[in-house]
Design a protein around this motif. Structure first.
Motif, PDB file in Angstrom:
ATOM      1  N   GLU A  29      29.815  25.022  45.645  1.00 27.46           N
ATOM      2  CA  GLU A  29      29.498  23.638  46.013  1.00 27.46           C
ATOM      3  C   GLU A  29      28.067  23.286  45.613  1.00 27.46           C
ATOM      4  O   GLU A  29      27.810  22.188  45.109  1.00 27.46           O
ATOM      5  N   LEU A  30      27.123  24.198  45.825  1.00 29.40           N
ATOM      6  CA  LEU A  30      25.740  23.935  45.409  1.00 29.40           C
ATOM      7  C   LEU A  30      25.636  23.749  43.901  1.00 29.40           C
ATOM      8  O   LEU A  30      24.920  22.871  43.424  1.00 29.40           O
ATOM      9  N   ARG A  31      26.352  24.572  43.150  1.00 26.30           N
ATOM     10  CA  ARG A  31      26.347  24.412  41.694  1.00 26.30           C
ATOM     11  C   ARG A  31      26.877  23.044  41.286  1.00 26.30           C
ATOM     12  O   ARG A  31      26.334  22.393  40.399  1.00 26.30           O
ATOM     13  N   LYS A  32      27.949  22.609  41.948  1.00 25.70           N
ATOM     14  CA  LYS A  32      28.508  21.292  41.629  1.00 25.70           C
ATOM     15  C   LYS A  32      27.521  20.189  41.962  1.00 25.70           C
ATOM     16  O   LYS A  32      27.328  19.260  41.180  1.00 25.70           O
ATOM     17  N   ILE A  33      26.892  20.273  43.120  1.00 24.49           N
ATOM     18  CA  ILE A  33      25.926  19.253  43.541  1.00 24.49           C
ATOM     19  C   ILE A  33      24.753  19.206  42.573  1.00 24.49           C
ATOM     20  O   ILE A  33      24.352  18.131  42.112  1.00 24.49           O
ATOM     21  N   LEU A  34      24.201  20.371  42.257  1.00 21.71           N
ATOM     22  CA  LEU A  34      23.058  20.416  41.346  1.00 21.71           C
ATOM     23  C   LEU A  34      23.435  19.944  39.952  1.00 21.71           C
ATOM     24  O   LEU A  34      22.680  19.233  39.302  1.00 21.71           O
ATOM     25  N   ARG A  35      24.616  20.327  39.483  1.00 24.72           N
ATOM     26  CA  ARG A  35      25.063  19.876  38.164  1.00 24.72           C
ATOM     27  C   ARG A  35      25.217  18.366  38.150  1.00 24.72           C
ATOM     28  O   ARG A  35      24.793  17.683  37.230  1.00 24.72           O
ATOM     29  N   ASN A  36      25.830  17.824  39.201  1.00 28.19           N
ATOM     30  CA  ASN A  36      26.040  16.382  39.250  1.00 28.19           C
ATOM     31  C   ASN A  36      24.729  15.619  39.365  1.00 28.19           C
ATOM     32  O   ASN A  36      24.575  14.567  38.762  1.00 28.19           O
ATOM     33  N   SER A  37      23.768  16.154  40.133  1.00 30.08           N
ATOM     34  CA  SER A  37      22.486  15.452  40.237  1.00 30.08           C
ATOM     35  C   SER A  37      21.753  15.488  38.900  1.00 30.08           C
ATOM     36  O   SER A  37      21.120  14.516  38.505  1.00 30.08           O
ATOM     37  N   TRP A  38      21.848  16.605  38.177  1.00 37.11           N
ATOM     38  CA  TRP A  38      21.247  16.677  36.851  1.00 37.11           C
ATOM     39  C   TRP A  38      21.929  15.675  35.933  1.00 37.11           C
ATOM     40  O   TRP A  38      21.287  14.984  35.164  1.00 37.11           O
ATOM     41  N   TRP A  39      23.257  15.597  36.014  1.00 39.51           N
ATOM     42  CA  TRP A  39      23.994  14.691  35.149  1.00 39.51           C
ATOM     43  C   TRP A  39      23.599  13.244  35.412  1.00 39.51           C
ATOM     44  O   TRP A  39      23.408  12.473  34.481  1.00 39.51           O
ATOM     45  N   ARG A  40      23.442  12.854  36.688  1.00 40.47           N
ATOM     46  CA  ARG A  40      23.018  11.480  37.001  1.00 40.47           C
ATOM     47  C   ARG A  40      21.631  11.214  36.433  1.00 40.47           C
ATOM     48  O   ARG A  40      21.381  10.163  35.850  1.00 40.47           O
TER      49      ARG A  40
END
Length: 115
Positions: A73-84
């Protein structure tokens, strides 16, 4: 071949090869190459002159299933925040459909958690 050596390195692959094939006593070789006895013994016993990896060969810890879910879940959150950030700052304000990370949807997710 480009060799990266740290500032305090006393040997290069060429010197290590010389040490491997040099004859003489340990005292003579340490004086000749200006290295310690342990360095002479190390390079004499090795088959290759390249540096070995300093990373661990095995992970020292294992995660419980709960810890693994948290990590995913942390990887997904961090990936998504980077993507935004990437799509708004680096690319611009417009988000086109070709820029959406559909291919990355299941990345870093263990197979038993995929649905």
């Amino acid at each position: 071949m480009i060799v990266k050596l740290h500032k305090q390195a006393r040997t290069t692959p060429a010197i290590r090869e010389e040490i491997r094939h040099a004859t003489g006593t340990l005292a003579e070789l340490t004086a000749r190459f200006n290295v310690s006895i342990s360095t002479i013994l190390k390079w004499k016993s090795r088959d290759a002159v390249e540096d070995r990896s300093h990373t661990a060969h095995r992970l020292q810890t294992t995660l419980t299933p709960a810890q693994e879910r948290i990590a995913v879940e942390l990887r997904k959150i961090l990936r998504n925040s980077w993507w935004r950030w990437f799509t708004t700052q680096a690319v611009g304000r417009s988000q086109s459909t070709c820029m959406t990370p559909k291919a990355l949807t299941n990345i870093n997710q263990p197979s038993r958690l995929r649905q």
